[in-house]
Design a protein around this motif. Sequence first.
Motif, PDB file in Angstrom:
ATOM      1  N   VAL A 235       0.848  -1.187   0.000  1.00 34.96           N
ATOM      2  CA  VAL A 235       0.000   0.000   0.000  1.00 34.96           C
ATOM      3  C   VAL A 235       0.884   1.237   0.000  1.00 34.96           C
ATOM      4  O   VAL A 235       2.103   1.165   0.200  1.00 34.96           O
ATOM      5  N   SER A 236       0.256   2.372  -0.211  1.00 33.40           N
ATOM      6  CA  SER A 236       0.950   3.649  -0.044  1.00 33.40           C
ATOM      7  C   SER A 236       0.174   4.483   0.962  1.00 33.40           C
ATOM      8  O   SER A 236      -1.063   4.411   1.040  1.00 33.40           O
ATOM      9  N   SER A 237       0.927   5.259   1.737  1.00 35.75           N
ATOM     10  CA  SER A 237       0.302   6.106   2.750  1.00 35.75           C
ATOM     11  C   SER A 237       1.149   7.353   2.919  1.00 35.75           C
ATOM     12  O   SER A 237       2.339   7.262   3.240  1.00 35.75           O
ATOM     13  N   GLY A 238       0.550   8.503   2.670  1.00 29.69           N
ATOM     14  CA  GLY A 238       1.286   9.750   2.798  1.00 29.69           C
ATOM     15  C   GLY A 238       2.468   9.835   1.868  1.00 29.69           C
ATOM     16  O   GLY A 238       3.488  10.454   2.196  1.00 29.69           O
ATOM     17  N   GLY A 239       2.369   9.212   0.715  1.00 24.79           N
ATOM     18  CA  GLY A 239       3.458   9.235  -0.248  1.00 24.79           C
ATOM     19  C   GLY A 239       4.531   8.210   0.003  1.00 24.79           C
ATOM     20  O   GLY A 239       5.487   8.102  -0.774  1.00 24.79           O
ATOM     21  N   ASN A 240       4.415   7.426   1.069  1.00 25.43           N
ATOM     22  CA  ASN A 240       5.407   6.405   1.398  1.00 25.43           C
ATOM     23  C   ASN A 240       4.872   5.013   1.081  1.00 25.43           C
ATOM     24  O   ASN A 240       3.674   4.746   1.184  1.00 25.43           O
ATOM     25  N   THR A 241       5.788   4.129   0.719  1.00 27.52           N
ATOM     26  CA  THR A 241       5.428   2.742   0.469  1.00 27.52           C
ATOM     27  C   THR A 241       5.392   1.985   1.791  1.00 27.52           C
ATOM     28  O   THR A 241       6.324   2.065   2.590  1.00 27.52           O
ATOM     29  N   GLN A 242       4.313   1.241   2.007  1.00 23.56           N
ATOM     30  CA  GLN A 242       4.185   0.421   3.200  1.00 23.56           C
ATOM     31  C   GLN A 242       3.819  -1.007   2.815  1.00 23.56           C
ATOM     32  O   GLN A 242       3.174  -1.235   1.788  1.00 23.56           O
ATOM     33  N   THR A 243       4.251  -1.931   3.643  1.00 20.71           N
ATOM     34  CA  THR A 243       3.845  -3.328   3.493  1.00 20.71           C
ATOM     35  C   THR A 243       3.259  -3.799   4.807  1.00 20.71           C
ATOM     36  O   THR A 243       3.712  -3.409   5.890  1.00 20.71           O
ATOM     37  N   ILE A 244       2.260  -4.646   4.718  1.00 20.59           N
ATOM     38  CA  ILE A 244       1.578  -5.158   5.911  1.00 20.59           C
ATOM     39  C   ILE A 244       1.400  -6.661   5.754  1.00 20.59           C
ATOM     40  O   ILE A 244       0.792  -7.131   4.785  1.00 20.59           O
ATOM     41  N   SER A 245       1.944  -7.406   6.704  1.00 19.82           N
ATOM     42  CA  SER A 245       1.669  -8.841   6.790  1.00 19.82           C
ATOM     43  C   SER A 245       0.563  -9.023   7.816  1.00 19.82           C
ATOM     44  O   SER A 245       0.732  -8.699   8.994  1.00 19.82           O
ATOM     45  N   TRP A 246      -0.556  -9.555   7.369  1.00 21.21           N
ATOM     46  CA  TRP A 246      -1.769  -9.615   8.197  1.00 21.21           C
ATOM     47  C   TRP A 246      -2.149 -11.067   8.443  1.00 21.21           C
ATOM     48  O   TRP A 246      -2.464 -11.815   7.534  1.00 21.21           O
ATOM     49  N   ASN A 247      -2.082 -11.472   9.715  1.00 15.31           N
ATOM     50  CA  ASN A 247      -2.531 -12.799  10.118  1.00 15.31           C
ATOM     51  C   ASN A 247      -4.017 -12.691  10.437  1.00 15.31           C
ATOM     52  O   ASN A 247      -4.408 -12.210  11.494  1.00 15.31           O
ATOM     53  N   VAL A 248      -4.854 -13.151   9.519  1.00 18.17           N
ATOM     54  CA  VAL A 248      -6.292 -12.935   9.626  1.00 18.17           C
ATOM     55  C   VAL A 248      -6.891 -13.719  10.789  1.00 18.17           C
ATOM     56  O   VAL A 248      -7.815 -13.249  11.458  1.00 18.17           O
ATOM     57  N   ASP A 249      -6.362 -14.910  11.081  1.00 10.95           N
ATOM     58  CA  ASP A 249      -7.000 -15.756  12.092  1.00 10.95           C
ATOM     59  C   ASP A 249      -6.957 -15.136  13.475  1.00 10.95           C
ATOM     60  O   ASP A 249      -7.865 -15.326  14.280  1.00 10.95           O
ATOM     61  N   ASN A 250      -5.925 -14.361  13.795  1.00 14.93           N
ATOM     62  CA  ASN A 250      -5.907 -13.682  15.099  1.00 14.93           C
ATOM     63  C   ASN A 250      -5.849 -12.155  14.954  1.00 14.93           C
ATOM     64  O   ASN A 250      -5.639 -11.454  15.950  1.00 14.93           O
ATOM     65  N   ASN A 251      -6.020 -11.680  13.713  1.00 14.16           N
ATOM     66  CA  ASN A 251      -6.095 -10.245  13.404  1.00 14.16           C
ATOM     67  C   ASN A 251      -4.893  -9.472  13.967  1.00 14.16           C
ATOM     68  O   ASN A 251      -5.054  -8.460  14.652  1.00 14.16           O
ATOM     69  N   THR A 252      -3.703  -9.953  13.669  1.00 12.92           N
ATOM     70  CA  THR A 252      -2.478  -9.238  14.032  1.00 12.92           C
ATOM     71  C   THR A 252      -1.727  -8.881  12.762  1.00 12.92           C
ATOM     72  O   THR A 252      -1.841  -9.565  11.740  1.00 12.92           O
ATOM     73  N   THR A 253      -0.948  -7.817  12.841  1.00 15.32           N
ATOM     74  CA  THR A 253      -0.214  -7.358  11.670  1.00 15.32           C
ATOM     75  C   THR A 253       1.238  -7.082  12.015  1.00 15.32           C
ATOM     76  O   THR A 253       1.575  -6.771  13.162  1.00 15.32           O
ATOM     77  N   VAL A 254       2.085  -7.218  11.007  1.00 13.76           N
ATOM     78  CA  VAL A 254       3.484  -6.793  11.084  1.00 13.76           C
ATOM     79  C   VAL A 254       3.709  -5.876   9.891  1.00 13.76           C
ATOM     80  O   VAL A 254       3.607  -6.314   8.738  1.00 13.76           O
ATOM     81  N   ALA A 255       3.988  -4.614  10.150  1.00 15.98           N
ATOM     82  CA  ALA A 255       4.070  -3.616   9.088  1.00 15.98           C
ATOM     83  C   ALA A 255       5.491  -3.079   8.948  1.00 15.98           C
ATOM     84  O   ALA A 255       6.302  -3.163   9.873  1.00 15.98           O
ATOM     85  N   ALA A 256       5.779  -2.548   7.782  1.00 18.84           N
ATOM     86  CA  ALA A 256       7.073  -1.908   7.526  1.00 18.84           C
ATOM     87  C   ALA A 256       6.861  -0.758   6.552  1.00 18.84           C
ATOM     88  O   ALA A 256       5.936  -0.782   5.724  1.00 18.84           O
ATOM     89  N   GLN A 257       7.720   0.242   6.668  1.00 16.52           N
ATOM     90  CA  GLN A 257       7.662   1.399   5.760  1.00 16.52           C
ATOM     91  C   GLN A 257       9.003   1.539   5.063  1.00 16.52           C
ATOM     92  O   GLN A 257      10.059   1.333   5.677  1.00 16.52           O
ATOM     93  N   THR A 260      12.115   3.057  -0.497  1.00 14.32           N
ATOM     94  CA  THR A 260      12.130   2.481  -1.841  1.00 14.32           C
ATOM     95  C   THR A 260      10.712   2.423  -2.402  1.00 14.32           C
ATOM     96  O   THR A 260       9.752   2.132  -1.677  1.00 14.32           O
ATOM     97  N   HIS A 261      10.576   2.687  -3.692  1.00 13.87           N
ATOM     98  CA  HIS A 261       9.271   2.588  -4.343  1.00 13.87           C
ATOM     99  C   HIS A 261       9.091   1.174  -4.885  1.00 13.87           C
ATOM    100  O   HIS A 261       9.820   0.725  -5.769  1.00 13.87           O
ATOM    101  N   PHE A 262       8.112   0.464  -4.325  1.00 14.53           N
ATOM    102  CA  PHE A 262       7.796  -0.884  -4.778  1.00 14.53           C
ATOM    103  C   PHE A 262       6.501  -0.867  -5.580  1.00 14.53           C
ATOM    104  O   PHE A 262       5.531  -0.195  -5.212  1.00 14.53           O
ATOM    105  N   GLU A 263       6.490  -1.637  -6.663  1.00 13.96           N
ATOM    106  CA  GLU A 263       5.335  -1.666  -7.551  1.00 13.96           C
ATOM    107  C   GLU A 263       4.442  -2.874  -7.338  1.00 13.96           C
ATOM    108  O   GLU A 263       3.246  -2.821  -7.619  1.00 13.96           O
TER     109      GLU A 263
END
Length: 707
Positions: A235-257, A260-263
């Motif tokens: 995803v992008s947020s505020g002009g920055n590239t972000q990635t989110i690993s989302w464990n749906v079964d317990n609704n937890t996330t590990v995010a990074a910003q 680098t521009h990733f497509e």
Amino acid sequence: MLRRACLLAMLVACNQSDFGPPDFGEDMPPGPGSPNWNSTNLSCASQSDCAPGEVCDGNQCRPKQCDDGPYNSNAPIGPEHMFFRDDELMIIDQTANNGTYWVDGYGASGSIAYNGPGGGSWSISTTQLTDVASVNMTEGPGFITAMAGKTNVIIAGRNFSPKSLNTGIVPVAVASGDVDGDEKDEIIALASNGKVAICKQTGACTQWSFANITGVDVAAGDVDADGYDEVVLLVSSGGNTQTISWNVDNNTTVAAQFDTHFEAVTVGDVDGNKSAEVALLEDRGWLGLASDRVHLYYIGSQWVGITAASTTTRGVDLGAGDVNGDDQAEIVVLGSNQSTDVLRWNGSGLASAYTGSVATTASPKRIALADSDADSISARLVDGPGLIAGNLQPLMVVTFPPYDASVHGGGTSGVGVGKRTDSAENTTTTVSLNAGTEVGVGADFASIFHANFSYHVSWDTSRSHTNAKFVATGQHFSLKPQVDLYGDRYGAVVVACTCFHYYTYEVIDPANRSGGSGKRMTFVVPVGGQTTVLSTPRYNALSDATHKLPKVNVASQIGVPKSYPTSPMKLDGTPVQPDEHVFNSRPTLQASDIGTTAFSMSVGSNMTNSQSTGSGVSISGSVGALGLTWGANLGMGWGTSFAVTVGEGTDFSGDIPPINDDPNTPEDEYRTHGYSMQPYVYRQPYTNAVSGEPSGYYVIDYAVSTL
């Protein structure tokens, strides 16, 4: 007259005003107290002729074996399971042909080829396509396509007709993965406004929303090897590239910003360690003069970079999948100039393995790796669940602590097995029969199965969340001798069986990579169990009737201390060997003349001989061969999934009454009848009559020395 204080062993506290027996509670096994509990006559005309805990079956009483159903379970690897993938490239063409938009397939096992296995095109829609992803449907492998401005996606495959599924959002990207552990892929859609829809194959969707982000791309895979696929968002947020690993079964996330521009993002197990990595495509800009790069990440408590590799093409998208059946995913970068670059793990990083052209696709935009020709090796459920009642296994022989029946007003002894402070059924705190999921195959499939499937079956079953992988069947209870009913030459035998559901799968192998289609494998899944306590005479009668159980003979006479051995001996009169003792050291208790003497030996203490707290029972000994070669015999490392074990909380307890003085006699009864005793627990080995393999059960007995 002498007054001697009570002696207590190990865990039981004592004072001069409290000489009562251990509080065994109300946990009495069915049977003792019934007149026919000790009978050696097993014949019956009706249920009333049998002892409690038994059934009348074919005019013969037997312990209950899976008579308390129904039981519930789920297929251990789902209804349709992919074992060895053979993926092809699936590429969206943004240029319409004859008024429709197409997905083009290319074989990629060693070169990129439109013609041949995996090649060809699928007409999808008159609306321009925005993304493509692989999916494994219950009908077989396929792919998902999203369309511009549309909330529905199209799911197509070689073995089923195309179907439409309404996600409720307008996807910019789609993916699939088993996010809830039900062994079925869910369809995942990401909208540009940060909404995510997760849909069952039946069409039921749940929507989630990530605030203040713009959706770019989505992928899914098991990045933490927990048995659930995680959703990975780019995803992008505020002009920055972000990635989110989302464990749906317990609704937890590990995010990074990232700066680098990733497509684009994809997920795959590139190094074959059963934990998927995340690959991100970096657009380096510079008007295409600088090579784009693929960055590989491991996700734990945070995103950790593994490596980065340059790609030979100007990338617009990337996908991950296994194109050559080696259980390791390749990363394929799709270029804007109809080129592809196949990257492969070389032991330390990613390197280009080969390149190719997708010239049939006029305007390539998005790529996925999917089994377009449905020639991957899979397994389809064809039978089950069906109930199998496991064979009876002896768990424990319980003898009674010594007491002197000739002493005036002395009372009787008592014995208990299990955790006395736990009134709930908790078989980890007692002696129990433990069972795990196993798989068997026919002799014609055994060698191929061992070579190609056994590791996959073990791993995929262990990560499944839909079936019981472990069941313990046991009982904790207390007993006191009843010589008026049963005489003075008996003990108790705890027998148990495990109840299983079987599931039979047929292997689907269109390309004949593992012996062809039609081979079968059968899983047995433990779903419960039953325990019965028999008197030793009735148990031995059952042994004579079935020829499947080892005989048990109690040599000591209840109420006669001198009939007990003077040192730890087995029931057959041979010495207990050091490695057969459950406890490395054992207490010695002296009978008192004023109160009850009690003992308690806990397996949870550091006095336990861990080598003797488990005794293996083979799968054949548990359920019979059933005409199959079982997993434990194929080197799968599941041999410990069946065992008679002493749980860590097991407490072996008992008490002996005082030796009271008889005021009507001149002598001190304690001097003439006094004794000391040493309780001991050991593992008794025997040969399983069903499988012919070594097994064992446990015995609590006592060594007695007279004063």
